[in-house]
Design a protein around this motif. Structure first.
Motif, PDB file in Angstrom:
ATOM      1  N   UNK A   1       0.784  -1.220   0.000  1.00 16.98           N
ATOM      2  CA  UNK A   1       0.000   0.000   0.000  1.00 16.98           C
ATOM      3  C   UNK A   1       0.816   1.270   0.000  1.00 16.98           C
ATOM      4  N   UNK A   2       0.111   2.358   0.285  1.00 17.66           N
ATOM      5  CA  UNK A   2       0.708   3.690   0.224  1.00 17.66           C
ATOM      6  C   UNK A   2       1.839   3.906   1.222  1.00 17.66           C
ATOM      7  N   UNK A   3       1.738   3.419   2.488  1.00 17.67           N
ATOM      8  CA  UNK A   3       2.871   3.646   3.391  1.00 17.67           C
ATOM      9  C   UNK A   3       4.163   3.074   2.842  1.00 17.67           C
ATOM     10  N   UNK A   4       4.095   1.902   2.208  1.00 21.38           N
ATOM     11  CA  UNK A   4       5.315   1.307   1.673  1.00 21.38           C
ATOM     12  C   UNK A   4       5.917   2.198   0.594  1.00 21.38           C
ATOM     13  N   UNK A   5       5.083   2.739  -0.282  1.00 25.37           N
ATOM     14  CA  UNK A   5       5.616   3.626  -1.323  1.00 25.37           C
ATOM     15  C   UNK A   5       6.269   4.856  -0.706  1.00 25.37           C
ATOM     16  N   UNK A   6       5.634   5.412   0.329  1.00 25.97           N
ATOM     17  CA  UNK A   6       6.201   6.589   0.981  1.00 25.97           C
ATOM     18  C   UNK A   6       7.487   6.226   1.714  1.00 25.97           C
ATOM     19  N   UNK A   7       7.505   5.072   2.383  1.00 22.33           N
ATOM     20  CA  UNK A   7       8.716   4.628   3.080  1.00 22.33           C
ATOM     21  C   UNK A   7       9.856   4.422   2.083  1.00 22.33           C
ATOM     22  N   UNK A   8       9.555   3.791   0.941  1.00 18.85           N
ATOM     23  CA  UNK A   8      10.582   3.556  -0.073  1.00 18.85           C
ATOM     24  C   UNK A   8      11.128   4.873  -0.614  1.00 18.85           C
ATOM     25  N   UNK A   9      10.248   5.848  -0.813  1.00 22.62           N
ATOM     26  CA  UNK A   9      10.684   7.167  -1.290  1.00 22.62           C
ATOM     27  C   UNK A   9      11.600   7.837  -0.265  1.00 22.62           C
ATOM     28  N   UNK A  10      11.217   7.783   0.993  1.00 24.77           N
ATOM     29  CA  UNK A  10      12.046   8.378   2.036  1.00 24.77           C
ATOM     30  C   UNK A  10      13.365   7.621   2.192  1.00 24.77           C
ATOM     31  N   UNK A  11      13.343   6.315   1.955  1.00 22.08           N
ATOM     32  CA  UNK A  11      14.571   5.523   2.042  1.00 22.08           C
ATOM     33  C   UNK A  11      15.588   5.974   1.012  1.00 22.08           C
ATOM     34  N   UNK A  12      15.128   6.356  -0.169  1.00 19.67           N
ATOM     35  CA  UNK A  12      16.054   6.869  -1.179  1.00 19.67           C
ATOM     36  C   UNK A  12      16.722   8.158  -0.701  1.00 19.67           C
ATOM     37  N   UNK A  13      15.983   8.986   0.020  1.00 19.07           N
ATOM     38  CA  UNK A  13      16.575  10.205   0.578  1.00 19.07           C
ATOM     39  C   UNK A  13      17.628   9.868   1.634  1.00 19.07           C
ATOM     40  N   UNK A  14      17.347   8.838   2.424  1.00 15.67           N
ATOM     41  CA  UNK A  14      18.309   8.409   3.441  1.00 15.67           C
ATOM     42  C   UNK A  14      19.577   7.881   2.775  1.00 15.67           C
ATOM     43  N   UNK A  15      19.422   7.126   1.697  1.00 23.36           N
ATOM     44  CA  UNK A  15      20.586   6.622   0.969  1.00 23.36           C
ATOM     45  C   UNK A  15      21.433   7.788   0.462  1.00 23.36           C
ATOM     46  N   UNK A  16      20.773   8.807  -0.070  1.00 23.28           N
ATOM     47  CA  UNK A  16      21.500   9.957  -0.612  1.00 23.28           C
ATOM     48  C   UNK A  16      22.208  10.762   0.488  1.00 23.28           C
ATOM     49  N   UNK A  17      21.526  10.946   1.627  1.00 20.18           N
ATOM     50  CA  UNK A  17      22.081  11.794   2.681  1.00 20.18           C
ATOM     51  C   UNK A  17      23.049  11.042   3.592  1.00 20.18           C
ATOM     52  N   UNK A  18      22.878   9.711   3.689  1.00 19.78           N
ATOM     53  CA  UNK A  18      23.706   8.932   4.603  1.00 19.78           C
ATOM     54  C   UNK A  18      23.318   9.100   6.053  1.00 19.78           C
TER      55      UNK A  18
END
Length: 365
Positions: free
Chosen positions: A61-78
């Protein structure tokens, strides 16, 4: 990490990142707290790769998509992130799922080899089929702990930690042995040390469920394949097998009833199904298995065969599931495998195996 059958695919994917030579990294998303009706419970984890692939998805569902999107930001920022989904924040995302509950998710970067050391410690426990516990310190005074959460993994003969505050580590280590099977698989505790308040996710770590199948027909092979898909450690005991080998996640062995306990682990986290379709051979393996603490012991066959086996065993045995499987009208090998696996799962979780429509128990164990 509290779902034992999800650890292996997540760990394999983490090791495949090859962080010694690659800087792409990934992010690990872990549910730390829940309230009300949610799609998963605290402790459930999902690995998000830089290319967008998801390992051990939390939901569709939607939380997973939002979590995955935020995870990409975490990968970028470290840098790790702590994200709340509920009435106070991101409520629109939860409304779309229809769950009505609230949850908190820790998202941490995995960028260097030391970020995987806690997974290595868990793998050590699992390889020895030992229970343990893990504590993750993820917030201090209400803010996410950086640059990484800090952990303690503890079990018989295995202790690993990167918690920097000695007093906090000692307090957590003293609390972990008090965890027992009646407690939730994962829960967040608040601990205070030197005037600071820490949020600590405490999880029980259980060895993976194992299924031992004794049989040499197509039904045995289909059940073994389904067992692998469920994340169970799977052993197929084929009396006609001449060598020991592992293929497609299934360990194939030849073992007589007398030698069975010396070749496979038969503990309380193991289930066994006998399906040789030969009465004398079935009886031989059953007599050997009845002397072990396996949590589930089933026999495939007709009601007439079940009566014959009960009559041949001294005093009968209420432990036996005969015929094995839930009553779903199964006929084909695939349907029989589904019925048997469902009964094993229900037995392990202390459920009746009836329709959810008529159950008032929580959906998740």
């Amino acid at each position: 990490m509290n779902v034992a059958q999800e650890f292996d695919p997540l760990y394999r994917a983490a090791l495949a990142l090859n962080l010694e030579h690659s800087h792409d990294g990934a992010a690990l998303a872990t549910i730390t707290q829940t309230r009300g009706s949610t799609f998963r419970r605290a402790g459930a984890s999902m690995l998000v790769l830089r290319d967008g692939r998801l390992i051990c998805e939390l939901s569709g569902g939607c939380p997973q998509r939002d979590i995955a999107w935020r995870a990409q930001q975490v990968i970028d920022s470290g840098q790790p992130a702590l994200v709340a989904y509920g009435r106070e924040a991101n409520y629109d995302v939860m409304i779309e799922t229809g769950c009505g509950g609230e949850l908190e998710v820790l998202i941490e970067p995995l960028q260097v080899p030391r970020d995987l050391q806690f997974l290595d410690a868990i793998a050590q426990l699992r390889s020895r089929r030992l229970p343990g516990a893990m504590a993750t310190v993820y917030a201090a005074d209400g803010d996410v702990l950086g640059p990484r959460p800090q952990r303690l993994v503890q079990g018989e003969g295995v202790t690993w930690s990167d918690i920097e505050v000695d007093a906090l580590r000692q307090q957590i280590a003293a609390a972990l042995p008090t965890i027992d099977a009646s407690m939730p698989k994962a829960a967040t505790r608040r601990m205070s040390v030197d005037g600071r308040s820490y949020e600590v996710l405490v999880e029980s770590l259980l060895p993976p469920h194992a299924l031992v199948i004794v049989g040499d027909g197509v039904s045995a092979r289909v059940l073994a394949e389904l067992s692998v898909q469920l994340g169970w450690q799977t052993t197929l005991v084929d009396p006609a097998q001449t060598t020991t080998e592992t293929s497609n996640g299934i360990r194939h062995i030849a073992a007589s009833p007398q030698a069975l306990a010396t070749q496979v682990v038969l503990d309380h986290l193991t289930s066994a199904v006998v399906m040789t379709h030969r009465l004398e051979r079935d009886l031989g393996y059953l007599e050997a298995l009845l002397d072990t603490p396996v949590s589930y012991l089933g026999v495939i066959g007709s009601r007439q065969r079940a009566a014959q086996i009960q009559g041949a065993l001294p005093h009968g045995h209420p432990r036996l599931h005969m015929p094995a499987g839930l009553d779903v009208g199964s006929e084909t090998p695939q349907e029989i495998a589904l019925a048997v696996a469902a009964e094993i799962l229900a037995t392990r979780n202390g459920r009746s195996g009836g329709p959810l429509t008529h159950s008032q128990m929580p959906i998740h164990p």
